[in-house]
Design an enzyme around this catalytic site. Structure first.
Site: not given
Ligand code: GLN
Length: 518
Positions: A96, A171, A195
């Site tokens: 990532k 994400s 994410s």
């Molecule tokens: N979807 C969640 C957010 O927008 C989690 C993001 C993540 O785990 N990096 O904060």
């Protein structure tokens, strides 16, 4: 149309390549070990797959063919010379783009870091390199890991391999899609509120968030430091355990790193025996009000665990109702602090304000942050700055931290009666690109079931539970007590075994968009 002018020989050749990339990482490793496959062949097969499908999927922001093939050639030479190698040596991996890679671009999905070449490797990258794993490239993500759809990437969204019009989750949509589209056998993700697990859920793959501190955060571009955790994105539970084992362990460069050996995750994933284990269904997250197919697949998966001789109990975690609200105070507070370093003075984008002669440092910072950050990042910085401001700190941040303690207590109580806790990973299957982009609250609700584990620092896994009525994958979440990561692999492997028997093989074989892409 491509097959019309393909000769028999080349189609045979592509079938062999196709077979290679569809193996599990564990199978790839064993073929490398017995000499029936070289790492150069395996790495090239994935690079060919990326070239063939990534124009549609857009899982990668950067592909590093040259370096990956050089690592592969080195591993093949070492193996030929009889050197002792790591079990995963020669198996490629995607990373990532929030994880720093020395000499390779790292953008975190933001314009702010376009063109930045880190001078150092994250500890997990050092470990992947030491194991001899070719790094295929960097995967797409929501800007600074904020989002649930990858649509907040400054470089355009990733598409779900099951249906290219749908989101791959976020994400870390790029890592999940790369694995789902057979562009990489393994990928690294990060999970601050879901994410790794939510993208796994909507792409029919496996994703695990280890115990907080179980894998080093050194070299991760921080989103919310008390919640961030790196982990594996794979197509099988055993593959996840193997990658977890490579990346995990104590790191003196991370002050929150756990000073203990990696939990016995590989052994647990190989065993997959749930007889006598107590599975706790979380009353507040049991799928009530979720998309109907999600609830149905969840109930069937629980029944499959009972068939495998597990015992099911119901547990109550009343504070989970406040988890999302607490997360959207704690997380932006930490975001506002962590992202203050992007000031255009040291590295990253620098923009001069228009029409200002001899601008001050503050004016350059303001113009750069305005141009470099997207709207979701700005929204969170503003919210976090507000929540931390004097006079509001106790009312918002302080209250949220108290809720966090209550959530940890709910978990502790639940684990008095259950060995693991389970829920659907997400309320819905993959939604359409664009569907929730203008509605931040709807986007945030995706993580209602994943966030509690981050707030309490516990390990969590998502694995496929089958297809919903709409033909899209449903995820099943398993949570374990802190440092007991092996339990989720034990249960995940048992469930995977039982469900794959009913599907006649891995769920991903049913993905229609992938067949068209062949
Ligand atoms: N979807 C969640 C957010 O927008 C989690 C993001 C993540 O785990 N990096 O904060």
């Amino acid at each position: 149309s491509m097959s019309a002018d393909t000769t028999d020989e080349t189609s045979k050749g592509s079938t062999v390549t196709d077979d290679i990339i569809r193996l599990s990482a564990a199978e790839m490793a064993s073929k490398l070990g017995d000499g029936s496959l070289t790492s150069v062949e395996l790495t090239q097969a994935h690079l060919d797959r990326i070239a063939a499908v990534d124009g549609d999927v857009h899982a990668f922001l950067h592909v590093n063919a040259e370096e990956a093939l050089a690592t592969a050639a080195q591993v093949d030479a070492d193996r030929a010379a009889g050197k002792t190698l790591h079990p995963l040596a020669g198996v490629p991996v995607a990373v990532k783009d929030v994880v720093t890679t020395k000499g390779q671009p790292t953008t975190a999905g933001s314009k702010m870091l376009e063109g930045w070449i880190p001078p150092y490797d994250a500890t997990i990258v050092t470990k992947l390199r030491a194991a001899g794993m070719p790094i295929l490239g960097k995967t797409n993500m929501d800007e600074f890991a904020m989002g649930s759809s990858t649509e907040h990437s400054a470089y355009g969204p990733t598409h779900n391999p099951w249906d290219l019009e749908r989101i791959p989750g976020g994400s870390g949509g790029g890592s999940a899609a790369a694995v789902a589209a057979f562009e990489a056998p393994l990928a690294v993700g990060t999970d601050t509120g879901g994410s790794i697990r939510q993208p796994a859920s909507v792409t029919g793959t496996v994703g695990t968030k280890p115990t907080y501190g179980g894998i080093s955060r050194y070299g991760l571009i921080a989103m919310a430091s008390s919640l961030d955790q790196a982990g594996p994105c794979t197509r099988s539970v055993l593959d996840a355990a193997l990658l977890h084992d490579v990346m995990g362990g104590h790191d003196g460069m991370d002050s929150t790193s756990i000073d203990a050996p990696v939990p016995p995750v590989v052994e647990a994933a190989k065993r997959g025996d749930v007889s006598g284990m107590k599975i706790g269904i979380i009353e507040q997250l049991d799928g009530e009000g979720y998309q109907s197919g999600v609830k149905a697949r969840f109930d069937e998966a629980v029944a499959a665990l009972v068939d495998a001789d597990a015992e099911v109990v119901t547990v109550s975690c009343p504070s989970f109702e406040q988890a999302l609200a607490a997360y959207y105070l704690v997380m932006p507070s930490e975001v506002s602090s962590n992202l203050a370093k992007f000031d255009a003075m040291r590295y990253g984008l620098r923009v001069s304000p228009e029409g200002v002669e001899a601008p001050s440092a503050e004016q350059v910072m303001a113009a750069s942050r305005d141009a470099g950050f997207g709207s979701e990042v700005k929204r969170r910085i503003i919210l976090g700055t507000y929540a931390l401001s004097s006079g509001y700190y106790d009312a918002y941040y302080g209250q949220a931290q108290k809720v966090r303690t209550l959530i940890a207590r709910d978990f502790a109580k639940a684990f008095e009666t259950a060995d693991v806790l389970v829920s659907p990973t997400c309320p819905t299957t993959a939604f359409k690109l664009g569907e929730k982009l203008e509605d931040p609250m709807a986007m945030y609700l995706n993580d209602v079931a994943t966030i509690p584990a981050n707030l309490a620092g516990l390990p969590g896994m998502s694995l496929p539970a089958g297809l919903s009525d709409d033909g899209l994958p449903v995820g099943f979440q398993i949570l374990a007590p802190a440092t007991k990561d092996e339990r989720m692999y034990e249960v995940g492997a048992a469930l995977e075994k039982a469900l794959e028997k009913t599907w006649g093989g891995p769920l991903l074989a049913k993905a229609p968009a992938l067949k068209e892409n062949n």
